[in-house]
Motif scaffolding. Structure first.
Motif, PDB file in Angstrom:
ATOM      1  N   ASP A  83      82.588 -21.233 -40.971  1.00  0.00           N
ATOM      2  CA  ASP A  83      81.291 -21.008 -40.345  1.00  0.00           C
ATOM      3  C   ASP A  83      81.555 -20.430 -38.957  1.00  0.00           C
ATOM      4  OD1 ASP A  83      78.736 -20.962 -39.503  1.00  0.00           O
ATOM      5  OD2 ASP A  83      78.488 -23.149 -39.352  1.00  0.00           O
ATOM      6  N   LEU A  84      81.261 -19.132 -38.773  1.00  0.00           N
ATOM      7  CA  LEU A  84      81.578 -18.445 -37.527  1.00  0.00           C
ATOM      8  C   LEU A  84      80.316 -18.196 -36.716  1.00  0.00           C
ATOM      9  CD1 LEU A  84      84.161 -15.786 -38.714  1.00  0.00           C
ATOM     10  CD2 LEU A  84      84.592 -17.998 -37.671  1.00  0.00           C
ATOM     11  N   THR A  85      80.457 -18.221 -35.421  1.00  0.00           N
ATOM     12  CA  THR A  85      79.379 -17.901 -34.501  1.00  0.00           C
ATOM     13  C   THR A  85      79.756 -16.635 -33.750  1.00  0.00           C
ATOM     14  OG1 THR A  85      78.899 -20.243 -34.211  1.00  0.00           O
ATOM     15  CG2 THR A  85      77.998 -18.733 -32.579  1.00  0.00           C
ATOM     16  N   VAL A  86      78.843 -15.674 -33.689  1.00  0.00           N
ATOM     17  CA  VAL A  86      79.068 -14.438 -32.945  1.00  0.00           C
ATOM     18  C   VAL A  86      78.523 -14.641 -31.537  1.00  0.00           C
ATOM     19  CG1 VAL A  86      78.700 -11.955 -32.865  1.00  0.00           C
ATOM     20  CG2 VAL A  86      78.863 -13.120 -35.064  1.00  0.00           C
ATOM     21  N   VAL A  87      79.379 -14.526 -30.535  1.00  0.00           N
ATOM     22  CA  VAL A  87      78.990 -14.851 -29.168  1.00  0.00           C
ATOM     23  C   VAL A  87      79.376 -13.728 -28.210  1.00  0.00           C
ATOM     24  CG1 VAL A  87      79.164 -17.337 -29.512  1.00  0.00           C
ATOM     25  CG2 VAL A  87      81.178 -16.062 -28.752  1.00  0.00           C
ATOM     26  N   ARG A  88      78.699 -13.730 -27.062  1.00  0.00           N
ATOM     27  CA  ARG A  88      79.058 -12.862 -25.945  1.00  0.00           C
ATOM     28  C   ARG A  88      79.821 -13.707 -24.923  1.00  0.00           C
ATOM     29  NH1 ARG A  88      73.258  -9.949 -24.510  1.00  0.00           N
ATOM     30  NH2 ARG A  88      72.946  -8.890 -26.512  1.00  0.00           N
ATOM     31  N   ILE A  89      80.917 -13.173 -24.436  1.00  0.00           N
ATOM     32  CA  ILE A  89      81.707 -13.865 -23.425  1.00  0.00           C
ATOM     33  C   ILE A  89      81.901 -12.924 -22.240  1.00  0.00           C
ATOM     34  CG2 ILE A  89      83.930 -14.917 -22.876  1.00  0.00           C
ATOM     35  CD1 ILE A  89      84.148 -15.798 -25.733  1.00  0.00           C
ATOM     36  N   PRO A  90      81.381 -13.274 -21.057  1.00  0.00           N
ATOM     37  CA  PRO A  90      81.598 -12.429 -19.872  1.00  0.00           C
ATOM     38  C   PRO A  90      83.082 -12.350 -19.535  1.00  0.00           C
ATOM     39  CG  PRO A  90      79.870 -14.063 -19.489  1.00  0.00           C
ATOM     40  CD  PRO A  90      80.546 -14.452 -20.760  1.00  0.00           C
ATOM     41  N   LEU A  91      83.544 -11.141 -19.238  1.00  0.00           N
ATOM     42  CA  LEU A  91      84.962 -10.988 -18.909  1.00  0.00           C
ATOM     43  C   LEU A  91      85.337 -11.812 -17.685  1.00  0.00           C
ATOM     44  CD1 LEU A  91      85.954  -7.268 -19.505  1.00  0.00           C
ATOM     45  CD2 LEU A  91      87.101  -9.281 -20.377  1.00  0.00           C
ATOM     46  N   ARG A  92      84.445 -11.902 -16.712  1.00  0.00           N
ATOM     47  CA  ARG A  92      84.789 -12.628 -15.502  1.00  0.00           C
ATOM     48  C   ARG A  92      84.979 -14.125 -15.763  1.00  0.00           C
ATOM     49  NH1 ARG A  92      79.030 -12.386 -12.213  1.00  0.00           N
ATOM     50  NH2 ARG A  92      77.734 -13.376 -13.804  1.00  0.00           N
ATOM     51  N   SER A  93      84.436 -14.612 -16.891  1.00  0.00           N
ATOM     52  CA  SER A  93      84.612 -16.026 -17.239  1.00  0.00           C
ATOM     53  C   SER A  93      85.843 -16.258 -18.097  1.00  0.00           C
ATOM     54  CB  SER A  93      83.371 -16.541 -17.980  1.00  0.00           C
ATOM     55  OG  SER A  93      82.223 -16.440 -17.165  1.00  0.00           O
ATOM     56  N   ALA A  94      86.406 -15.197 -18.654  1.00  0.00           N
ATOM     57  CA  ALA A  94      87.573 -15.322 -19.527  1.00  0.00           C
ATOM     58  C   ALA A  94      88.838 -15.260 -18.680  1.00  0.00           C
ATOM     59  CB  ALA A  94      87.566 -14.224 -20.587  1.00  0.00           C
ATOM     60  N   LYS A  95      89.070 -16.298 -17.886  1.00  0.00           N
ATOM     61  CA  LYS A  95      90.171 -16.277 -16.917  1.00  0.00           C
ATOM     62  C   LYS A  95      91.538 -16.247 -17.576  1.00  0.00           C
ATOM     63  CE  LYS A  95      90.226 -21.340 -16.390  1.00  0.00           C
ATOM     64  NZ  LYS A  95      90.087 -22.451 -15.418  1.00  0.00           N
ATOM     65  N   ALA A 100      90.473 -10.783 -11.631  1.00  0.00           N
ATOM     66  CA  ALA A 100      90.281  -9.785 -10.592  1.00  0.00           C
ATOM     67  C   ALA A 100      90.161 -10.477  -9.249  1.00  0.00           C
ATOM     68  CB  ALA A 100      89.035  -8.949 -10.865  1.00  0.00           C
ATOM     69  N   ALA A 101      90.722  -9.866  -8.221  1.00  0.00           N
ATOM     70  CA  ALA A 101      90.623 -10.389  -6.862  1.00  0.00           C
ATOM     71  C   ALA A 101      90.700  -9.214  -5.900  1.00  0.00           C
ATOM     72  CB  ALA A 101      91.746 -11.391  -6.572  1.00  0.00           C
ATOM     73  N   ILE A 473     105.171  -6.846  -7.744  1.00  0.00           N
ATOM     74  CA  ILE A 473     103.832  -7.098  -8.274  1.00  0.00           C
ATOM     75  C   ILE A 473     103.912  -7.818  -9.610  1.00  0.00           C
ATOM     76  CG2 ILE A 473     101.728  -5.996  -9.146  1.00  0.00           C
ATOM     77  CD1 ILE A 473     102.200  -3.751  -7.094  1.00  0.00           C
ATOM     78  N   VAL A 474     104.730  -7.299 -10.534  1.00  0.00           N
ATOM     79  CA  VAL A 474     104.788  -7.922 -11.861  1.00  0.00           C
ATOM     80  C   VAL A 474     105.457  -9.293 -11.803  1.00  0.00           C
ATOM     81  CG1 VAL A 474     104.748  -5.688 -13.037  1.00  0.00           C
ATOM     82  CG2 VAL A 474     106.942  -6.765 -12.537  1.00  0.00           C
ATOM     83  N   ASP A 475     106.398  -9.496 -10.882  1.00  0.00           N
ATOM     84  CA  ASP A 475     107.056 -10.803 -10.775  1.00  0.00           C
ATOM     85  C   ASP A 475     106.090 -11.869 -10.263  1.00  0.00           C
ATOM     86  OD1 ASP A 475     109.369  -9.764 -11.739  1.00  0.00           O
ATOM     87  OD2 ASP A 475     110.470  -9.760  -9.848  1.00  0.00           O
ATOM     88  N   ILE A 476     105.219 -11.508  -9.354  1.00  0.00           N
ATOM     89  CA  ILE A 476     104.217 -12.463  -8.891  1.00  0.00           C
ATOM     90  C   ILE A 476     103.291 -12.852 -10.035  1.00  0.00           C
ATOM     91  CG2 ILE A 476     102.220 -12.762  -7.366  1.00  0.00           C
ATOM     92  CD1 ILE A 476     103.636 -10.913  -5.375  1.00  0.00           C
ATOM     93  N   ILE A 477     102.912 -11.879 -10.849  1.00  0.00           N
ATOM     94  CA  ILE A 477     102.012 -12.152 -11.974  1.00  0.00           C
ATOM     95  C   ILE A 477     102.690 -13.062 -12.998  1.00  0.00           C
ATOM     96  CG2 ILE A 477     100.759 -11.084 -13.897  1.00  0.00           C
ATOM     97  CD1 ILE A 477     100.362  -8.635 -12.103  1.00  0.00           C
ATOM     98  N   GLU A 484      93.623 -14.638 -14.002  1.00  0.00           N
ATOM     99  CA  GLU A 484      92.780 -14.867 -12.832  1.00  0.00           C
ATOM    100  C   GLU A 484      93.608 -15.368 -11.654  1.00  0.00           C
ATOM    101  OE1 GLU A 484      88.595 -17.146 -12.157  1.00  0.00           O
ATOM    102  OE2 GLU A 484      90.293 -18.392 -12.739  1.00  0.00           O
ATOM    103  N   GLU A 485      94.461 -16.337 -11.920  1.00  0.00           N
ATOM    104  CA  GLU A 485      95.333 -16.862 -10.867  1.00  0.00           C
ATOM    105  C   GLU A 485      96.322 -15.799 -10.411  1.00  0.00           C
ATOM    106  OE1 GLU A 485      98.979 -19.926 -11.000  1.00  0.00           O
ATOM    107  OE2 GLU A 485      97.047 -20.865 -11.473  1.00  0.00           O
ATOM    108  N   ALA A 486      96.811 -14.982 -11.335  1.00  0.00           N
ATOM    109  CA  ALA A 486      97.779 -13.940 -10.990  1.00  0.00           C
ATOM    110  C   ALA A 486      97.173 -12.922 -10.028  1.00  0.00           C
ATOM    111  CB  ALA A 486      98.261 -13.244 -12.258  1.00  0.00           C
ATOM    112  N   ALA A 487      95.955 -12.464 -10.306  1.00  0.00           N
ATOM    113  CA  ALA A 487      95.310 -11.484  -9.425  1.00  0.00           C
ATOM    114  C   ALA A 487      95.128 -12.064  -8.032  1.00  0.00           C
ATOM    115  CB  ALA A 487      93.959 -11.070 -10.022  1.00  0.00           C
ATOM    116  N   ARG A 488      94.733 -13.311  -7.957  1.00  0.00           N
ATOM    117  CA  ARG A 488      94.521 -13.941  -6.656  1.00  0.00           C
ATOM    118  C   ARG A 488      95.834 -14.068  -5.884  1.00  0.00           C
ATOM    119  NH1 ARG A 488      92.365 -18.038  -8.511  1.00  0.00           N
ATOM    120  NH2 ARG A 488      94.068 -19.562  -8.357  1.00  0.00           N
ATOM    121  N   GLN A 489      96.912 -14.424  -6.572  1.00  0.00           N
ATOM    122  CA  GLN A 489      98.196 -14.591  -5.885  1.00  0.00           C
ATOM    123  C   GLN A 489      98.764 -13.256  -5.406  1.00  0.00           C
ATOM    124  OE1 GLN A 489     100.821 -16.822  -8.440  1.00  0.00           O
ATOM    125  NE2 GLN A 489      99.667 -18.738  -8.207  1.00  0.00           N
TER     126      GLN A 489
END
Length: 547
Positions: A83-95, A100-101, A473-477, A484-489
């Motif tokens: 039983d599947l539900t089709v949903v919308r998920i905001p990208l900004r909430s999909a951490k 983005a930062a 840059i990639v090592d920090i990520i 989400e945490e990677a962009a902020r750092q």
């Protein structure tokens, strides 16, 4: 994602210079994506699953109902009993999928902008190998991407825009550039790379053996549609010649089907090449740039009120105001003479499996103008793979392109070449430098990404790339738990050690190899000593006054 406006308005036909009937459609860019999730009553939340769970944010999801003309959601064939539900998920909430930062640094204003969402254009991914067609990869706990209104898997769009002289141009690109791409794809009748075989009745097992290296077939069908594409390209070149002149009198874009000297009344001889997503992006960038500068040319000049009393101006860019895809105005009430860089990344998948799934194939197309930067991190080696090259007057290719027209190349006190004071030889806007070759023609790169071949994708402005090396840059990520945490750092470290305090923006996008991002090479340790030393130096009060 604050300040991002979703476009759903109709674009008027007035204000555009190309002739012929135009299709006017509703803009379908969205800052969310649509996916299938197992209903919580039948299946546990993916956050509690073991192994490489993808942690789709159920708390931020909302039910999705396809709009008029959109394809109905299709239940994935590998889990028909769920039983599947089709949903919308905001990208900004999909951490766990996207982060983005940004920071204004030590500047008074933040002139950077960014955008992320799903864009409605036909798929351009390589057709899936037979193994993926017969054995769909998504598991019930990991979600399955729903189809877009085109009938193809959703195409994701990410962009970073670095304004200079103000934020008017970067905000224009943030709000409108994706609309230009969608509109151009419709006008060019861009065809899906995945649906052609369905129309011809050929099976994938006959045409696509495992490991096929055939190019994606996002081509244009029909002589009538091809003629329209050639006409639109010819008209755009004529507009550049007429309204800007100078460098653009002999301008010949790489992905256009017409030479620079062609005109609407002088048809191109022979059969033009098929339309690809590269030609769509090239036209959309140039169309958006011309609309922007012609809109500014007819506004009053705050620096010279006498000139603004006349219909013509010393910039020699004429024309009438245009309306962007949203139908809104362009810029503020007075002339904006600055500009913006732009780097966008489009990700298309050949199957309903989302591009962040470890077993998913996908295709990445990057279009780039200026010195914003796009990087991929290779899972096996842990090294960055640059997808862009800075468009500076000192680079050999840009220097050769400009020297026939730009007699004002100068070297500043730091030893860097500039064109009329500009650090970038390609940019949107910058109307006073257009005649000598400052162009918005994008440099475009396409990469077919295999399962878990890359760990993540990152887009940064020069406030980050001008301070940190690609490997830093990639090592920090790699050290962060989520994108989400990677962009902020990345932003925190870049602003902490920056010597000029420039605006800084970073986007991080999860790819199939995310869970293995620290396995390749030295992991995040390759630059750790260097980063620690740079941070210690930046925090040393004895050195702070010298920065």
């Amino acid at each position: 994602m604050s300040g991002v406006r979703t476009l759903h308005t109709l674009r008027p036909t007035a204000g555009r210079h190309h002739s012929g009937a135009r299709s006017v459609s509703v803009r379908n860019f969205n800052t969310y994506f649509v996916t299938h999730l197992p209903s919580s009553s039948l299946h546990p939340d993916s956050r509690s699953s073991s192994g490489p769970g993808h942690k789709l944010p159920r708390s931020a999801s909302t039910p999705h109902t396809p709009g008029p003309g959109a394809s109905a959601a299709v239940v994935p064939p590998n889990i028909p009993s769920r039983d599947l539900t089709v949903v919308r998920i905001p990208l900004r909430s999909a951490k766990h999928h996207y982060g983005a930062a940004n920071s204004r640094g030590q500047r008074v204003y933040n002139e950077d902008a960014y955008q992320a969402g799903t864009i409605v254009i036909p798929a351009f991914a390589r057709r899936p190998p037979i193994s993926l067609v017969r054995n769909p990869t998504p598991k019930p706990s990991e979600g399955t991407s729903a189809k877009s209104s085109c009938g193809d898997p959703q195409v994701f769009y990410f962009g970073v825009f670095d304004g200079h002289g103000g934020s008017e141009c970067s905000e224009f690109l943030r709000d409108e550039l994706h609309g230009y791409i969608e509109e151009t794809a419709t006008e060019f009748s861009l065809q899906s790379s995945l649906q052609k075989e369905e129309k011809t009745g050929a099976s994938s097992s006959q045409e696509d053996p495992i490991g096929s290296k055939a190019e994606p077939e996002d081509t244009l069908g029909g002589t009538e549609a091809t003629s329209k594409t050639v006409q639109l390209e010819s008209e755009l070149l004529q507009e550049y010649r007429r309204t800007v002149g100078g460098y653009f009198r002999r301008f010949s874009p790489e992905y256009f089907s017409v030479p620079a000297r062609s005109s609407v009344d002088d048809p191109v001889q022979g059969t033009p090449p098929p339309v690809t997503v590269e030609s769509v992006l090239s036209y959309a960038f140039l169309r958006a740039d011309l609309d922007f500068i012609t809109a500014q040319a007819r506004k009053p000049d705050p620096d010279d009120p006498h000139i603004s009393d006349f219909p013509l101006n010393k910039d020699e860019i004429l024309g009438s105001p245009h309306l962007p895809p949203s139908g809104h105005g362009i810029g503020g009430p007075v002339r904006f003479k600055g500009g913006s860089t732009a780097s966008i990344a489009l990700v298309s998948t050949p199957t309903p499996s989302p591009f962040w799934h470890p077993a998913s194939n996908s295709t990445l197309v990057v279009a780039h103008v200026g010195d914003t930067r796009v990087l991929l991190c290779e899972t096996a080696t842990g090294r960055p793979r640059p997808m862009t090259a800075d468009h500076h007057p000192s680079s050999p290719t840009e220097s050769r392109r400009l020297r026939r027209f730009a007699d004002s190349l100068i070297t500043d006190s730091f030893g860097e070449e500039r064109i009329q004071g500009l650090a970038n030889s390609r940019a949107f806007g910058d109307m006073q430098s257009k005649r000598i070759g400052v162009s918005a023609e994008p440099e475009i790169t396409r990469v077919d990404m295999g399962p878990a071949e890359y760990s993540f994708l990152t887009l940064v402005s020069d406030g980050v790339s001008g301070t940190l090396s690609d490997q830093e840059i990639v090592d920090i990520i790699k050290e962060a738990r989520t994108p989400e945490e990677a962009a902020r750092q990345v932003i925190e470290f870049a602003t902490e050690i920056s010597s000029d305090g420039d605006n800084a923006t970073c986007l991080v996008v999860r790819l199939g190899g995310w869970e293995r991002r620290s396995e390749g090479g030295l992991g995040s340790l390759g630059t750790k000593e260097v980063r620690d030393a740079r941070r210690a130096e930046a925090l040393d009060p004895r050195r702070r006054g010298r920065r």
